[in-house]
Scaffold this active site. Structure first.
Site, PDB file in Angstrom:
ATOM      1  N   HIS A  12       0.856  -1.183   0.000  1.00 14.23           N
ATOM      2  CA  HIS A  12       0.000   0.000   0.000  1.00 14.23           C
ATOM      3  C   HIS A  12       0.894   1.236   0.000  1.00 14.23           C
ATOM      4  CE1 HIS A  12      -3.814  -2.051   1.808  1.00 14.23           C
ATOM      5  NE2 HIS A  12      -3.254  -2.785   0.864  1.00 14.23           N
ATOM      6  N   GLU A  42       1.077   3.805   1.901  1.00 10.90           N
ATOM      7  CA  GLU A  42       1.625   4.156   3.214  1.00 10.90           C
ATOM      8  C   GLU A  42       2.792   3.251   3.596  1.00 10.90           C
ATOM      9  OE1 GLU A  42      -2.857   5.009   3.255  1.00 10.90           O
ATOM     10  OE2 GLU A  42      -1.547   3.416   2.540  1.00 10.90           O
ATOM     11  N   CYS A  90      -5.768   1.899   5.789  1.00 10.26           N
ATOM     12  CA  CYS A  90      -6.449   0.677   6.214  1.00 10.26           C
ATOM     13  C   CYS A  90      -5.863   0.229   7.562  1.00 10.26           C
ATOM     14  CB  CYS A  90      -6.265  -0.408   5.151  1.00 10.26           C
ATOM     15  SG  CYS A  90      -4.584  -1.101   5.110  1.00 10.26           S
ATOM     16  N   CYS A 150      -2.115  -0.507   7.401  1.00  7.09           N
ATOM     17  CA  CYS A 150      -1.295   0.700   7.289  1.00  7.09           C
ATOM     18  C   CYS A 150      -1.315   1.506   8.585  1.00  7.09           C
ATOM     19  CB  CYS A 150      -1.773   1.550   6.111  1.00  7.09           C
ATOM     20  SG  CYS A 150      -1.468   0.752   4.530  1.00  7.09           S
TER      21      CYS A 150
END
Length: 163
Positions: free
Chosen positions: A59, A61, A89, A92
């Site tokens: 992701h 992040e 999420c 993250c």
């Protein structure tokens, strides 16, 4: 956020948006997500989602945290602030917490991603912060309309992958 001395700077969210756009123009390998990590007004890392390149943990992040850790030579990213086009999420958020990042500024909520079919757990950062007792400061809605435009562009993308 103001009482903690943390005021979001839109220029850093715009860097995250700019990075996310690369997935809409150059390579849709990760969806409309970008992140920018900042320390004392200086960009340390900028990344986008690259999940479809073969790693579900990539992701924006997490990619930004990995880049910043390499740049700074440490897992401890205390004092950094992350700007994310969409609310992080739970994975993250946990990585942000464990990296000791001070604050999260995000554009759209996690429900905006879920509404477009992304495989999201519908737990907000505020819920995660409260349930986990995390000190990470959280503020959303930063350049929200510009971040929503990323989703709208994604919706129009012909042959876009889903995940």
């Amino acid at each position: 956020m103001r009482r903690q001395g943390l005021i979001p700077e839109t220029r850093f969210m715009r860097r995250a948006i700019e990075e996310a756009r690369k997935n809409l123009v150059e390579d849709p390998a990760g969806g409309p997500f970008g992140a920018c990590l900042v320390r004392s007004g200086r960009v340390v890392a900028v990344a986008r989602n690259t999940v479809l390149a073969g790693d579900a943990t990539c992701h924006a992040e997490v990619n930004a945290i990995r880049m910043a850790s390499r740049e700074l030579g440490s897992y401890d990213l205390a004092g950094l602030v992350i700007y994310s086009t969409t609310e992080p999420c739970p994975m993250c958020f946990s990585a942000i917490h464990w990296a000791r990042i001070s604050a999260i500024f995000y554009g759209t909520g996690i429900r905006s991603a879920a509404a477009r079919g992304f495989n999201e757990l519908r737990l907000s950062n505020r819920q995660l912060k409260r349930l986990g007792g995390s000190p990470v400061a959280v503020a959303g809605g930063i350049l929200r309309s510009e971040c929503l435009e990323l989703f709208e562009a994604w919706d129009r993308l012909a042959g876009r992958p889903s995940y």
